[in-house]
Scaffold this active site. Structure first.
Site, PDB file in Angstrom:
ATOM      1  N   ASP A   9       0.885  -1.155   0.000  1.00  0.00           N
ATOM      2  CA  ASP A   9       0.000   0.000   0.000  1.00  0.00           C
ATOM      3  C   ASP A   9       0.936   1.221   0.000  1.00  0.00           C
ATOM      4  OD1 ASP A   9      -2.275   1.666   0.381  1.00  0.00           O
ATOM      5  OD2 ASP A   9      -1.803   1.749   2.525  1.00  0.00           O
ATOM      6  N   ASP A  11      -0.200   5.037   0.854  1.00  0.00           N
ATOM      7  CA  ASP A  11      -0.520   6.034   1.884  1.00  0.00           C
ATOM      8  C   ASP A  11      -0.463   5.411   3.275  1.00  0.00           C
ATOM      9  OD1 ASP A  11      -1.136   8.188   0.061  1.00  0.00           O
ATOM     10  OD2 ASP A  11      -3.009   7.165  -0.408  1.00  0.00           O
ATOM     11  N   SER A 118      -5.312   5.269  -4.602  1.00  0.00           N
ATOM     12  CA  SER A 118      -5.187   6.718  -4.801  1.00  0.00           C
ATOM     13  C   SER A 118      -4.813   7.060  -6.235  1.00  0.00           C
ATOM     14  CB  SER A 118      -4.123   7.292  -3.862  1.00  0.00           C
ATOM     15  OG  SER A 118      -3.875   8.645  -4.208  1.00  0.00           O
TER      16      SER A 118
HETATM   17  C1  BG6 Z   1      -6.006   5.566  -0.345  1.00  0.00           C
HETATM   18  C2  BG6 Z   1      -6.125   6.332   0.951  1.00  0.00           C
HETATM   19  O1  BG6 Z   1      -4.692   5.139  -0.506  1.00  0.00           O
HETATM   20  O2  BG6 Z   1      -6.378   6.398  -1.445  1.00  0.00           O
HETATM   21  C3  BG6 Z   1      -7.504   6.938   1.086  1.00  0.00           C
HETATM   22  O3  BG6 Z   1      -5.886   5.459   2.032  1.00  0.00           O
HETATM   23  C4  BG6 Z   1      -7.838   7.783  -0.150  1.00  0.00           C
HETATM   24  O4  BG6 Z   1      -7.541   7.746   2.249  1.00  0.00           O
HETATM   25  C5  BG6 Z   1      -7.699   6.915  -1.388  1.00  0.00           C
HETATM   26  O5  BG6 Z   1      -9.174   8.270  -0.076  1.00  0.00           O
HETATM   27  C6  BG6 Z   1      -8.009   7.673  -2.677  1.00  0.00           C
HETATM   28  O6  BG6 Z   1      -7.030   8.648  -2.885  1.00  0.00           O
HETATM   29  P1  BG6 Z   1      -7.125   9.802  -3.967  1.00  0.00           P
HETATM   30  O7  BG6 Z   1      -5.750  10.415  -3.940  1.00  0.00           O
HETATM   31  O8  BG6 Z   1      -7.439   9.171  -5.277  1.00  0.00           O
HETATM   32  O9  BG6 Z   1      -8.193  10.739  -3.519  1.00  0.00           O
HETATM   33 MG    MG Z   2      -2.857   3.121   3.558  1.00  0.00          MG
END
Ligand code: BG6
Ligand code: MG
Length: 216
Positions: A9, A11, A118
Site C-alpha cells: 500500500d 498512503d 489513490s
Molecule cells: C487511499 C487512501 O490510498 O487512497 C484513502 O488510504 C484515499 O484515504 C484513497 O481516499 C483515494 O485517494 P485519492 O488520492 O485518489 O483521492
Molecule cells: Mg494506507
C-alpha cells in the site's frame, strides 16, 4: 524462498501521506460544519475518494443532502487540498525501514508492486523518487472496488504473473488487511487499528520491518 512478490500500500506505508488525506478531508468537513475526527478517519483509509466522502456524509446524517454533481465538487475540493499538502514531498519522506526492506526484497529476487486506490499514487511515487523501483503499479482509475475488496491486490498479483499464495501485502488500514486476506495473501500490518481481521504480522511502525526475519 517461498515468497515471490511484495505488494505495498502507499498512503501510510511507504510515506506518511495518510495524515495529509485526513487534513484535506478535515478542511472540507470544517468548512461544511461537519464532524470528522481521527477515529472517523480510520474508516477512510484504503477507501476511494467518493466512498470516503460518503462515509463523512453518513456520519453527519447528510448522505442524501447533495446531488452527485455537488459531491463531485466536494471531492475536487478535497483533492485540491490534498495536492497542495503533498506538493512538498521529497525522497526524505519515505518512511524508515521501507527503502531497506525494498532493497532486500529485490536482492532476494522478489518483485515489487504498489496497490494503492489513490489516483495521486504515481505523482506521489515520483516525488518520493521511487516510481521506477516497482515492477507494477496498479492503476487506481481501473479499480472498481475499494478495499476491503481484494480486487487491487488480485490485479497486482495477476499483472506480476504470481499466484496470491506467493505474495505478501503490506498495509496500514483495516480495510487493506481484509483485502489482502480476501486475496489469499499473507499480510504485514503497519500500526493497524484492528477492528476485525488482524494482520498475520502486526508491526508498530515501518521501522520494525526486517526482510530476512519476516519473509520466508
Ligand atoms: C487511499 C487512501 O490510498 O487512497 C484513502 O488510504 C484515499 O484515504 C484513497 O481516499 C483515494 O485517494 P485519492 O488520492 O485518489 O483521492
Ligand atoms: Mg494506507
Amino acid at each position: 524462498m517461498k515468497t515471490k512478490a511484495i505488494i505495498f500500500d502507499l498512503d501510510g506505508v511507504i510515506t506518511d501521506s495518510a495524515k495529509y488525506h485526513f487534513e484535506a478531508w478535515k478542511e472540507l468537513a470544517d468548512r461544511l460544519g461537519y464532524k470528522f475526527d481521527e477515529d472517523d478517519n480510520e474508516r477512510l483509509k484504503g477507501v476511494s475518494r467518493m466512498d470516503s466522502l460518503n462515509i463523512i456524509l453518513e456520519i453527519n446524517n447528510a448522505l442524501d443532502a447533495f446531488t452527485l454533481e455537488e459531491k463531485e465538487a466536494m471531492c475536487t475540493e478535497k483533492n485540491d487540498n490534498y495536492v497542495k499538502l503533498i506538493s512538498k514531498v521529497t525522497p526524505e519522506d519515505i518512511l524508515p525501514g521501507i527503502a531497506k526492506f525494498m532493497a532486500d526484497a529485490k536482492a532476494a529476487g522478489l518483485r515489487l508492486a504498489v496497490a494503492s486506490v489513490s489516483k495521486n499514487a504515481p505523482a506521489l511515487l515520483t516525488s518520493l523518487g521511487i516510481i521506477d523501483e516497482f515492477d507494477y503499479i496498479a492503476d487506481a482509475r481501473k479499480i472498481s472496488k475499494s478495499k476491503p475488496d481484494p480486487e487491487i491486490f488480485t490485479v497486482c498479483a495477476e499483472s506480476l504473473g504470481i499466484e496470491p499464495e506467493y505474495c505478501v501485502g503490506v498495509e496500514d488500514s483495516q480495510a487493506g488487511i481484509e483485502a489482502i486476506h480476501a486475496a489469499g495473501m499473507k499480510s504485514i500490518g503497519i500500526n493497524v487499528t484492528v477492528t476485525s481481521i488482524a494482520p498475520d504480522l502486526p508491526l508498530g511502525s515501518t521501522a520494525e520491518l526486517d526482510f530476512a526475519a519476516m519473509v520466508d
